[in-house]
Design a protein around this motif. Sequence first.
Motif, PDB file in Angstrom:
ATOM      1  N   ARG A  14       1.196   3.248  -5.675  1.00  0.00           N
ATOM      2  CA  ARG A  14      -0.132   3.735  -6.058  1.00  0.00           C
ATOM      3  C   ARG A  14      -0.103   4.996  -6.912  1.00  0.00           C
ATOM      4  O   ARG A  14      -1.020   5.255  -7.671  1.00  0.00           O
TER       5      ARG A  14
ATOM      6  N   SER B 167      -5.019  -2.874  -7.920  1.00  0.00           N
ATOM      7  CA  SER B 167      -4.967  -2.251  -6.595  1.00  0.00           C
ATOM      8  C   SER B 167      -4.652  -0.758  -6.608  1.00  0.00           C
ATOM      9  O   SER B 167      -4.301  -0.186  -5.583  1.00  0.00           O
TER      10      SER B 167
ATOM     11  N   GLY C  82       0.792  -1.239   0.000  1.00  0.00           N
ATOM     12  CA  GLY C  82       0.000   0.000   0.000  1.00  0.00           C
ATOM     13  C   GLY C  82       0.818   1.279   0.000  1.00  0.00           C
ATOM     14  O   GLY C  82       0.273   2.376   0.061  1.00  0.00           O
TER      15      GLY C  82
END
Length: 485
Positions: free
Chosen positions: A386, A411, A381
């Motif tokens: 991202r 994701s 994460g």
Amino acid sequence: MSHTMTLPPQQALIGGQWVNTATTIQVEAPATGELLARIARCQADDVEAAVQAARQAFAGQSGEWASWSARQRSEWLLRFADVIEVHHEQLAELECADTGKPMTQAKGDIAACARYFRFYGGAADKLHGETIPFETDFAVMTLREPYGVCAQIIPWNYPAQIFGRCVAAALAAGNTVVLKPAEDACLSVLRLAELAVSHSLPAGALNVVPGFGYEAGAALASHPFIDHLSFTGSPETGTQVAQAAAQHHVPVTLELGGKSPQLVFADADLDAALPAVVRGIIQNAGQTCSAGSRLLVQRDIADSVVANLCERFAALRCDTGEADADCGPLINARQKAKLEVRLAAAEADGIRVAAKGQLAVSASAGGHFVLPQLLTDIPEGHEVLREELFGPVLVVQVFEDEAEALALANSTDFGLCAGIWTRDGGRQLRLAKGIRSGQVFINNYGAAGGVELPFGGVGRSGHGREKGFEGLRSYTRIKTIAIKH
Ligand code: NAI
Ligand code: MG
């Protein structure tokens, strides 16, 4: 750079005339930080004049463009593709100096620009509506009509290619264009516009308003008389221009970048996959919306793949565009600083730089170079997994099986492209269907630019499609005519 490089006008193109603006903007060469050229700095009144000229050319009684048939547009676009090819060396030289990209890539971009004009030139007179069976006493048809004035706001990473993609499609469909190129790089675009005018494109069909985003760009996106808006750039600016266009119910196409994964399975042909993985992230120094910026690799081969990639990254050379190394500089000091802040934060979070390329000793200290690098040991994460880094930085994630690969692929909030490397046919199709993105490549990445292939995003990557026939359709709207007899 060659001393004979001819610079394009420091002016705006409005209604077929090159016009001066009150002030100009300095453009620097990313490879040296030195002054390369000046471009016009359009303000709201220049944009106003350009939109009026485009409107006049589209709908005006005297406008030559409005009288052109689909066949005439086709013929002009095909001729212009030839013109681009005749001038390809000079255009590539401008693109290379202005963006800093390696000369081989700049040449490829000019070739792609010409291909857009040839593709859309060939398609212009093959685009038509339908007849629809309805009640027996009716005849129904659809017309595929141009929108009118197309506003196009484009970025600095692929000026010539995106010019081809947007302008050729919009003109092929019969629209007129007001183009706002990026303040950081637009010399090839200005030269292309100059060539278009000198090769008899009717006045007002193409208008170019160089300037800053917050001035010329904002004025164009909010103009009440634009009929369509196509934007390529950051998600944040995309939101702003879409909000501005919504004030006048103007339809928008948004192409906003990505965080595209390359999935490498244990059964993949690694001799094909690994060079493509490297190319997919270092092309244009990673400043590519469709960059393959995440490597997802299956656990069984992860160590050997990372070791192999470390060797490849360590061998990469950064240098000026003219030196034609593997990787050029970033576009400006701001983009470099933004990336370096993120890389420092990643290091502080324990992320490992597994390998780095080298800077050529001859490279100028003023150039905005960031070395190509491979990041591993990344916490789940983390921001670098991202967010679009827009530099030559590949992040590595390891997966166990197909289900986890799919979950990781999906994701992020982006969804532009994905590469799948496996010999298993069933898995190829399952993943291709399951991945949330506008394009999926199996055992290749990018399909060599793919002028003919519809392109665009889902989610934060934007919406609408450019390229291919789908891109041409998106510059038209349908009118239905129902005749009772
Ligand atoms: P940007 O999205 O601000 O600029 C793109 C174009 O929009 C330029 O022509 C700019 O002048 C114009 N613009 C900027 N603000 C505007 C406004 N308020 N109204 C109308 N037009 C406006 O992108 P920027 O600042 O050059 O780069 C920032 C980040 O954006 C990059 O780090 C990268 O992540 C992303 N980006 C993505 C691109 C892609 O191909 N998808 C291309 C360029 C940047
Ligand atoms: Mg910006």
